[in-house]
Design an enzyme around this catalytic site. Structure first.
Site, PDB file in Angstrom:
ATOM      1  N   GLY A  44     -48.159 -38.105  23.851  1.00  0.00           N
ATOM      2  CA  GLY A  44     -49.274 -37.641  23.043  1.00  0.00           C
ATOM      3  C   GLY A  44     -49.694 -36.232  23.413  1.00  0.00           C
ATOM      4  O   GLY A  44     -49.593 -35.820  24.574  1.00  0.00           O
ATOM      5  N   THR A  45     -50.181 -35.495  22.434  1.00  0.00           N
ATOM      6  CA  THR A  45     -50.601 -34.118  22.663  1.00  0.00           C
ATOM      7  C   THR A  45     -51.297 -33.589  21.430  1.00  0.00           C
ATOM      8  O   THR A  45     -51.295 -34.231  20.379  1.00  0.00           O
ATOM      9  CB  THR A  45     -49.379 -33.228  22.991  1.00  0.00           C
ATOM     10  OG1 THR A  45     -49.828 -31.944  23.363  1.00  0.00           O
ATOM     11  CG2 THR A  45     -48.473 -33.083  21.787  1.00  0.00           C
ATOM     12  N   THR A  46     -51.870 -32.412  21.550  1.00  0.00           N
ATOM     13  CA  THR A  46     -52.355 -31.664  20.391  1.00  0.00           C
ATOM     14  C   THR A  46     -51.957 -30.213  20.572  1.00  0.00           C
ATOM     15  O   THR A  46     -52.290 -29.603  21.582  1.00  0.00           O
ATOM     16  CB  THR A  46     -53.886 -31.749  20.254  1.00  0.00           C
ATOM     17  OG1 THR A  46     -54.290 -33.121  20.185  1.00  0.00           O
ATOM     18  CG2 THR A  46     -54.347 -31.030  18.995  1.00  0.00           C
TER      19      THR A  46
END
Length: 238
Positions: A44-46
């Site tokens: 997960g990341t942004t």
């Protein structure tokens, strides 16, 4: 007629299960990945990139996750891949690191052979071709950079599809960041204004996406080059 020339010719014409495109010894590797393997590879990341009147601003969070565990709180998710270009990463970490190294090497080779830096259009095409090759599976980058035509942001899917955008996001926090960008982004933003919008968008994603957090990486790109810095507090980046 068994053993006759006629029967031998017939047997040669009969279809078999051999794949003519396979090597003589062994078989081609199976590149298919099932849904469970994809879930295991997800991190997960942004990541966010947007164009400005003077160049490009890109921001990412610092958290790397492995399932429900935070595997790193200092993961660098934006790297310089060109004298005036950078790439954010989301997805498989090992594949993304390999993609970054490959782009850096190919860019240096291009400069050595031609005596000039690759244009951003050429770099975006190279990135797309590498993703399409299948060697960088489950990597969804955002490419940003500046050339003679100004700032560029390129958005990719995992199979190499590419579109040029004025702003783009990737990772598990994308939908939360997009809400801020849709409201606050406009094409006349300067670098300082764009930095503020990008940081607010990342902050919004971190508030709601459990796989994003632990600070911010900020890349600011203009005709002079790429400057990458990191902050633990989001307000410090403004």
């Amino acid at each position: 007629m068994h053993g006759s020339e006629f029967s031998q010719n017939v047997s040669r014409l009969e279809p078999d299960s051999t794949n003519p495109y396979e090597p003589e010894l062994g078989s081609l590797p199976n590149r298919s990945v099932d849904a469970e393997e994809i879930q295991e590879l997800k991190t997960g990341t942004t990541t966010i990139g947007l164009t400005t009147t003077d160049g490009v601003v890109m921001v990412t969070d610092k958290r790397a996750s492995l399932g429900n565990m935070v595997s790193s709180k200092t993961a660098q998710k934006v790297e310089q891949v060109h004298p005036t270009g950078a790439l954010t990463i989301s997805g498989s970490v090992s594949a993304a690191q390999s993609l970054i190294r490959t782009l850096q090497v190919e860019g240096n080779l291009y400069n050595t052979r031609r005596g000039e830096d690759m244009s951003m259009q050429a770099l975006s095409t190279l990135t797309s071709n590498l993703l399409r090759s299948g060697g960088f599976l489950i990597t969804v980058p955002v490419l940003g950079g500046v050339d003679e035509e100004g700032g560029h942001i390129y958005s990719y899917d995992a199979l190499g599809g590419v579109t040029e955008e004025t702003y783009s996001v990737s990772g598990s926090g994308s939908q939360f960041a997009l809400g801020v960008l849709e409201q606050d982004y406009h094409e006349d933003l300067g670098q300082d204004e764009a930095r503020e919008v990008a940081v607010r968008a990342l902050k919004s994603a971190v508030e709601r996406d459990t796989a994003s957090g632990n600070g911010i990486w900020l890349a600011e790109i203009d005709q002079e080059g790429v400057e990458i810095s990191d902050y633990e507090d989001y307000d410090d980046a403004l």
